[in-house]
Design an enzyme around this catalytic site. Sequence first.
Site, PDB file in Angstrom:
ATOM      1  CB  THR B  23       4.417  -6.517  -9.292  1.00  0.00           C
ATOM      2  OG1 THR B  23       4.331  -7.195  -8.039  1.00  0.00           O
ATOM      3  CG2 THR B  23       4.264  -7.516 -10.422  1.00  0.00           C
ATOM      4  CG  ASP B  24       5.273  -0.683  -8.877  1.00  0.00           C
ATOM      5  OD1 ASP B  24       4.081  -0.942  -9.198  1.00  0.00           O
ATOM      6  OD2 ASP B  24       5.950   0.172  -9.468  1.00  0.00           O
ATOM      7  CE  LYS B  25       0.805   2.290  -1.948  1.00  0.00           C
ATOM      8  NZ  LYS B  25       0.170   3.276  -2.827  1.00  0.00           N
ATOM      9  N   GLY B  27       0.762  -2.216  -9.113  1.00  0.00           N
ATOM     10  CA  GLY B  27       0.225  -3.454  -9.681  1.00  0.00           C
ATOM     11  C   GLY B  27       0.915  -3.880 -10.968  1.00  0.00           C
TER      12      GLY B  27
END
Lengths: 159, 156
Positions: B23-25, B27
């Site tokens: 996942t990334d920032k 979400g």
Amino acid sequence: MEGKVFHNSVEVRYAETDASGYVNVVNYLTWFDTARDQFMIEIGLPYSEFEAAGYGMPLLHYHIEFDRPVRYGALAHVYSAIVSVQPSRIVVAHELYATNPETDELEHACSAKAKMAFIDEREFKSTDLQAGNPAFYRKLCDYITDEGFGSYIGKTIRP
Amino acid sequence: MQQAENRKSLESVTELEVRYAETDKMGVVYHANYLVWLEIARTKFLERLGFPYIEFEKQGFISPVLSCDLHYGRSCTYGDTVQIHTRVTKVTPVRTEYRYRLYVKGDDVETGKPRFTATTEHCLVRADDFTPVNQKKLFPALYDAYQHAMSDSWDK
């Protein structure tokens, strides 16, 4: 040529290679992402600022064509250009070249086109950037470049 | 290599749990990770077909990707289990086309929209010099198995 072609160089990391002996192509996507990040800074609209204003730019569509593989020890060059901007989406094209460490020549490795949506990051819904933030929108539009930039690059950087 | 499965089109389904690292920032699953998932899905497909990919590598061949077309829909998030439906939709002596539809476990596969769809094209090359080879000539059993396992693309 109208617009601007942005350039980034990437030193291939060992961690980016796989058992085939070449760079795993999944890494090209992060190189391209970094290239987009870089040109956003260059045009005065850093992605962090774009995010802080409540916007996001997730991928809608990626088309990628692979040519020669990239090796460890190569210096990769990413050429990127904004080829289309619409109120709720943007298309960025990338051309990837890399040196062949054996011959020291630049080889074409990959062409890609990424279409992204402008979204309202809180609601995670598509949004009209032109209406919501005309200044941001104009900044991006100022750099729209002809899609043929790929062949232009090919001619320019090849001996 | 074992005998190919029955002479009918094959659709493999690969199930994966989204890892937090994917996942990334924002979400959601970072877009590049889907490409890795497709690789797992192809490996699974070949295994079901009776031709484990590792065997090709052992014989000195690799199967690079020639092109990919990735369509992103609703995002996947941490906590999701994804299911990747995989088909082979086109085979020539020098090219194999795979298509994928990704759902999150619990999504309605019949009526719901996939979260992600993709097409990838591959060839077979010699690992030492990247020379493309003719899979029909070199691996006739594989070529035959592909022919029988082939499906229509979902769009048709």
